[in-house]
Write an enzyme that holds these catalytic residues in place. Structure first.
Site, PDB file in Angstrom:
ATOM      1  N   ASP A 115       0.210 -12.074   7.588  1.00 15.24           N
ATOM      2  CA  ASP A 115      -0.739 -11.575   6.598  1.00 15.24           C
ATOM      3  C   ASP A 115      -1.986 -12.447   6.505  1.00 15.24           C
ATOM      4  O   ASP A 115      -3.112 -11.948   6.570  1.00 15.24           O
ATOM      5  CB  ASP A 115      -0.084 -11.489   5.206  1.00 15.24           C
ATOM      6  N   GLY A 124       1.858 -17.160   8.994  1.00 11.69           N
ATOM      7  CA  GLY A 124       2.394 -15.802   8.941  1.00 11.69           C
ATOM      8  C   GLY A 124       1.351 -14.764   9.329  1.00 11.69           C
ATOM      9  O   GLY A 124       0.181 -15.080   9.520  1.00 11.69           O
ATOM     10  N   GLU A 172      10.083  12.246   0.052  1.00 13.57           N
ATOM     11  CA  GLU A 172       9.612  10.995   0.661  1.00 13.57           C
ATOM     12  C   GLU A 172      10.722  10.178   1.305  1.00 13.57           C
ATOM     13  O   GLU A 172      10.437   9.254   2.062  1.00 13.57           O
ATOM     14  CB  GLU A 172       8.864  10.149  -0.392  1.00 13.57           C
ATOM     15  N   LYS A 209       3.002  -3.718   4.723  1.00 14.76           N
ATOM     16  CA  LYS A 209       3.253  -4.711   5.785  1.00 14.76           C
ATOM     17  C   LYS A 209       3.110  -4.119   7.194  1.00 14.76           C
ATOM     18  O   LYS A 209       2.467  -4.716   8.064  1.00 14.76           O
ATOM     19  CB  LYS A 209       4.669  -5.276   5.612  1.00 14.76           C
ATOM     20  N   GLY A 222      10.601   9.555 -11.581  1.00 11.58           N
ATOM     21  CA  GLY A 222      10.658   8.426 -12.504  1.00 11.58           C
ATOM     22  C   GLY A 222      11.933   8.460 -13.303  1.00 11.58           C
ATOM     23  O   GLY A 222      12.631   9.475 -13.316  1.00 11.58           O
ATOM     24  N   CYS A 238      10.561  15.672  -8.778  1.00 13.54           N
ATOM     25  CA  CYS A 238      11.569  15.241  -9.769  1.00 13.54           C
ATOM     26  C   CYS A 238      11.000  15.126 -11.183  1.00 13.54           C
ATOM     27  O   CYS A 238      10.628  16.116 -11.764  1.00 13.54           O
ATOM     28  CB  CYS A 238      12.180  13.906  -9.350  1.00 13.54           C
ATOM     29  N   TYR A 239      10.886  13.899 -11.704  1.00 14.21           N
ATOM     30  CA  TYR A 239      10.332  13.768 -13.051  1.00 14.21           C
ATOM     31  C   TYR A 239       8.960  14.441 -13.126  1.00 14.21           C
ATOM     32  O   TYR A 239       8.618  15.063 -14.122  1.00 14.21           O
ATOM     33  CB  TYR A 239      10.217  12.295 -13.467  1.00 14.21           C
ATOM     34  N   HIS A 256      13.564  14.649  -3.481  1.00  7.74           N
ATOM     35  CA  HIS A 256      12.614  13.633  -3.016  1.00  7.74           C
ATOM     36  C   HIS A 256      12.216  13.905  -1.567  1.00  7.74           C
ATOM     37  O   HIS A 256      12.991  13.600  -0.661  1.00  7.74           O
ATOM     38  CB  HIS A 256      13.253  12.235  -3.084  1.00  7.74           C
TER      39      HIS A 256
END
Ligand code: XMP
Length: 520
Positions: free
Chosen positions: A234, A232, A178, A376, A58, A85-86, A176
């Site tokens: 979704d 679409g 990720e 998505k 963060g 991290c944070y 990080h």
């Protein structure tokens, strides 16, 4: 909500730009997880009963008076915690360590860390003495570790690159895991979730589908549901899933504003009515939209008119159907995550996005949003699971206001028809070249500019067509797709030869930022 699995991980968000990536990596390991902002993490914990907790990075500093904290009792639960991290800094401080502020702001960069001691976190993956690449975050830094912690990986600039308390199963890192720049990061997160927290890693889209079907049945009972289809992915996936749950209690409404691409309306109507046998009301209101757009050239006015008219039509159709108790929407997880924002101040409206989300209060329907927990790409997986054809599931995103925002200047039926032809040629060539899936979005735009050309022996004075193709992860930023010159030449030649009204083609070389993906 029925949880799709008993094995979950809670991600506590401290506002990092990349918190969503933590969730994606954990889910890629087959482990269900959810993100909760730090100040709602305690409630989320009660609901999820997770087997482990991840504290995100963060932008704050633990030196600030009101800096965000993890709920203190999380450290007394006996559950494994991974702090990034944070998250590392606040964990260190909350457990009695010392954090010192850095002079500058936060910096990120590629770094190499040395593994100096074994840890359950990377057992079987990394060994003592090895060096590994990570994406390091340099901001405040831990000066003194809390009791029980020891350093297991370090570099010159990052003495506490990874510090752990193996007994309590607390793992903290300055980098990080990720992001893709930490090549083994996904494996570290997977190890944490599966080996350390004991999650089975068997969460699948099949399980999600079953859990959601149970939820939809419980929520809806014998009520009526109406779902707006946009063409679409979704809304289509949401509709098919809901139909599987409650069958004919669902009616879909497809508001056809006449601003769709070539063949799109037929595809939607055929797919829903014929393949899935889902009751579908096809409202053809092209005339209403085009007459309202006559003379309108301002992009925001176009967007606002289309958004408002869409809602009016939808509302009227819902009334004709005798009303419904529920409104189904294809809302996705990124729209739902309450992002932790520290920026304050008003943000600028770049474009008024048009979504069914803006339906009027007076409709008073409760929402059914079965994709609220999905990203998505996960929606696409669910779409395949539900048997939607690949060509539909893998479609590029298409904006609600349709071709209107791809025709700068006045929108007319004639210009829509010209654009549809050019766009279809462009996409056909992209498909033939096998490039469709490598591109996030590709489309043609029709410019309100006429230029002189020559065809045979005759002078032409016709419109310019712009081509756009970008790669992107989420549409927030985008890079220009680097077509080979021969490909662009082929497309340009075909468009000029085959589409009356266009005599010049240009390629848009603008990334986002500073450009946006759509032209308006
Ligand atoms: P921009 O043009 O803002 O687009 O870079 C980012 C992504 O959003 C899509 N887009 C929309 N989608 N309603 C939508 O549902 C809209 O009004 C809208 N406007 C833009 C755009 O196609 C791209 O994928």
């Amino acid at each position: 909500m029925t949880l799709p699995t008993a094995d979950t991980i809670l991600i506590v968000d401290f506002g990092s730009q990349v918190t969503q990536l933590i969730a994606r990596r954990v889910r890629e390991a087959g482990v269900y997880c959810e993100i909760a902002p730090f100040n709602a993490a305690a409630e989320a914990f009660e609901r999820l009963a997770p087997k482990g907790i991840i504290l995100s990075g963060g932008p704050s500093s633990v030196m600030w008076d009101d800096s965000p904290r993890a709920p203190q009792h999380f450290f007394d639960l006996g559950l494994p915690i991974l702090a990034i991290c944070y998250g590392q800094q606040t964990m260190a401080q909350q457990l009695g360590g010392l954090v010192a502020s850095s002079d500058g702001g936060k910096e990120f960069g590629r770094a190499y860390i040395d593994v100096v001691a074994p840890s359950a976190l990377f057992e079987g993956l990394w060994s003592v003495g090895e060096k590994h690449q990570v994406w390091m975050s340099h901001g405040d830094r831990v000066e003194r570790l809390p009791e029980g912690f020891a350093v297991v990986a370090q570099s010159e600039g990052a003495p506490y690159a990874i510090a752990t308390d193996e007994a309590r199963r607390f793992y903290s890192m300055m980098f990080h895991p990720e992001v893709v720049h930490t090549p083994d990061g996904g494996k570290l997160l997977a190890r944490f979730a599966k080996e350390i927290c004991g999650c089975s890693g068997e969460w699948t889209m099949g399980a999600y589908r079953d859990a959601k079907i149970a939820d939809i049945r419980a929520q809806v009972g014998d009520g009526k549901v109406i779902c707006g289809l946009s063409g679409g992915v979704d809304s289509a996936v949401a509709a098919v899933l809901i139909h599987e749950a409650i069958g004919e209690q669902l009616t879909c409404v497809y508001v056809d504003h006449g601003l769709m691409r070539a063949g799109e309306t037929e595809q939607v109507v055929t797919l829903f009515r014929d393949s899935f046998n889902i009751p579908l009301v096809h409202v053809d209101v092209e005339e209403l939209f085009l007459s309202g757009l006559a003379g309108v050239t301002d992009p925001e006015k176009k967007r606002k008119f289309i958004g408002a008219t869409f809602i009016d039509v939808f509302d009227a159709e819902a009334k004709k159907l005798g009303g419904a108790d529920f409104l189904a929407q294809g809302t996705l997880y990124p729209d739902v995550i309450e992002s932790v924002s520290f920026t304050g101040g008003p943000s600028v409206t770049i474009k008024s996005h048009h979504n069914v989300g803006g339906l009027p209060e007076t409709m008073k329907m409760k929402l059914v949003e079965p994709l609220r927990e999905l990203f998505k790409d996960e929606v696409r997986v669910l779409g395949r699971e539900l048997g939607l054809p690949e060509a539909f599931v893998a479609r590029h995103p298409f904006p609600g206001p349709g071709l209107a925002i791809r025709i700068p200047g006045e929108v007319t039926k004639e210009r829509c028809d010209i654009l549809r032809k050019a766009d279809a040629i462009y996409l056909e060539e992209i498909r033939n070249a096998g490039l469709y899936d490598a591109i996030w979005q590709a489309f043609a735009v029709l410019l309100p500019v006429r230029t002189v050309g020559v065809m045979g022996d005759a002078r032409t004075y016709d419109s310019v067509c712009g081509l756009r193709a970008v790669t992107s992860v989420d549409g927030m930023t985008a890079d220009v797709y680097p077509f080979e010159a021969a490909f662009l030449t082929r497309v340009a030649t075909r468009i000029v030869n085959e589409v009356a009204g266009i005599n010049r083609v240009v390629y848009d070389y603008t990334s986002k930022p500073p450009g946006t993906i759509e032209w308006e």
